[in-house]
Motif scaffolding. Sequence first.
Motif, PDB file in Angstrom:
ATOM      1  N   PRO A 171       0.691  -1.120   0.086  1.00 27.38           N
ATOM      2  CA  PRO A 171      -0.076  -0.132  -0.010  1.00 27.38           C
ATOM      3  C   PRO A 171       0.935   1.229  -0.118  1.00 27.38           C
ATOM      4  N   LEU A 172       2.314   1.230   0.288  1.00 19.33           N
ATOM      5  CA  LEU A 172       3.093   2.172   0.473  1.00 19.33           C
ATOM      6  C   LEU A 172       3.813   2.373  -0.883  1.00 19.33           C
ATOM      7  N   ILE A 173       3.362   1.581  -1.818  1.00 20.46           N
ATOM      8  CA  ILE A 173       4.044   1.525  -3.369  1.00 20.46           C
ATOM      9  C   ILE A 173       5.663   1.173  -3.022  1.00 20.46           C
ATOM     10  N   TYR A 174       5.926   0.325  -2.001  1.00 21.03           N
ATOM     11  CA  TYR A 174       7.279   0.468  -1.664  1.00 21.03           C
ATOM     12  C   TYR A 174       7.777  -1.170  -1.744  1.00 21.03           C
ATOM     13  N   ALA A 267      -5.753  -1.264  -7.105  1.00 21.86           N
ATOM     14  CA  ALA A 267      -6.330  -0.550  -5.724  1.00 21.86           C
ATOM     15  C   ALA A 267      -6.419   0.821  -5.795  1.00 21.86           C
ATOM     16  N   LEU A 268      -5.547   1.431  -6.427  1.00 17.07           N
ATOM     17  CA  LEU A 268      -5.583   3.032  -6.720  1.00 17.07           C
ATOM     18  C   LEU A 268      -6.573   3.578  -7.702  1.00 17.07           C
ATOM     19  N   PRO A 269      -6.543   2.764  -8.643  1.00 15.88           N
ATOM     20  CA  PRO A 269      -7.481   3.137  -9.756  1.00 15.88           C
ATOM     21  C   PRO A 269      -9.252   2.788  -9.318  1.00 15.88           C
ATOM     22  N   VAL A 281      -6.432  11.487  -3.623  1.00 12.63           N
ATOM     23  CA  VAL A 281      -5.533  12.361  -2.771  1.00 12.63           C
ATOM     24  C   VAL A 281      -5.921  12.476  -1.351  1.00 12.63           C
ATOM     25  N   LYS A 282      -7.177  12.426  -0.942  1.00 10.36           N
ATOM     26  CA  LYS A 282      -7.812  12.765   0.406  1.00 10.36           C
ATOM     27  C   LYS A 282      -7.274  11.247   1.178  1.00 10.36           C
ATOM     28  N   TYR A 283      -7.625  10.154   0.593  1.00  9.78           N
ATOM     29  CA  TYR A 283      -7.444   8.902   1.447  1.00  9.78           C
ATOM     30  C   TYR A 283      -6.121   8.144   1.248  1.00  9.78           C
ATOM     31  N   TRP A 284      -5.528   8.376  -0.025  1.00  6.91           N
ATOM     32  CA  TRP A 284      -4.078   7.838  -0.215  1.00  6.91           C
ATOM     33  C   TRP A 284      -2.891   8.542  -0.003  1.00  6.91           C
TER      34      TRP A 284
END
Length: 423
Positions: A171-174, A267-269, A281-284
């Motif tokens: 979820p951190l794209i790490y 997930a992000l789309p 922007v707000k939630y992630w």
Amino acid sequence: MALAMPKLGSGLRVQQRRTVSVRGPSAMRSPAMPSRLLQSRPSAAAVAMPASMNELTDEQRAQLAKDLGYRKIGKELPDSVTLNDVVKSMPQEVFELDHGKAWRAVFTSIIAMAACEYLIYLSPWYLLPLAWALAGTAFTGFFVVGHDAGHRSFHRNNLVEDIVGTLMFAPLIYPFEPWRIKHNHHHAHTNKLEEDTAWHPVRESELKKWDGISGALYKIFLGTPLKLWASVGHWAIWHFDLNKYTEKQRPRVIVSLMACAAFAFIALPALTYYTGFWGLVKYWLMPWLGYHFWMSTFTVVHHTAPHIPFKPAETWNAAKAQLSGTVHCDFPAWVEFLTHDISVHVPHHVSSKIPWYNLRKANDSLRQNWGEYMTECDFNWRMMKNIFTECHVYDQEVNYKPFDYQKEEALFAVQRRVLPSTM
């Protein structure tokens, strides 16, 4: 020749003089302090340190600590002490794994992040910054869980650690495996010039290569409070380039990249589809930036101090770098809770095999046996101001000098005047 350092906490000024005096916020002078010769300059700030903290009396070190924003500055560790000596001094129980406590951190972070997302959903616009700050801190807990997995201090089964680390980092794209490889290199070479992959001071040779635009950008991002988001650049540069990894490492690296890609492109789309771009922007994005604030802040505070040198390989000492060269910093209790005590950082550098829930016990042991060599502080403006405005360019004699060491520049002059110097 020694140096005068008036009122270090509000901007470090240097003049060539026969003796060195340190003036704290109360304008009280300490006794003369031996130091090394530093090139003088008319007005820009620089940090002047003695060749060794052992040159100072206890009173002088206490005054220097106060002026720089630290509770205490330790003596230099004797050359005869090895890192193995320090590790062996800690009780064996600090290395023992407790799967229940490890999984508790996973659930704590997931529940805290879910609660923060709900708080973001409920918050009116004027409370969103507070909700984002909490969410960014909770998001950092995800990283710390994966961090223990990467150090093999989460579970006795390495496959479980790889799965947990990959899922908590996604979820951190790490990418977990690239981070694990580079981060272990940081532990093996902490505060070693060129080798430390977390960060190291700018070298004079690098400084000379900057043109007007690149120089301005580097100074803005490394010489202002924006430095507390510098980990975004580190994340982008170090973890997505397959050429930085060996053929043997690449298959595992690719798995981590695929996990990040799945979150980024599924997930992000989906989040954007159901909540719109503002929802993304707000939630992630804002919690993600909050996470990078803590990533940068922890790294900078733990490994940057005017009196702690980076060393070339030929003079680097592992025990000094990990024990004396790592700063213990106390943060607000809610931060330490949500980030699973990652700020109790000295024992983690002495041995990365200590799980997060044993760090405090390990730190107590280190204080008892080696406390006179440790540096400690509370998170405060005076310390951060010196890091922002003074600790930029590597100098073999005085550890650091600022970007504007030849002639004071407006970017730094303004910060020296307006940033608080409170502790």
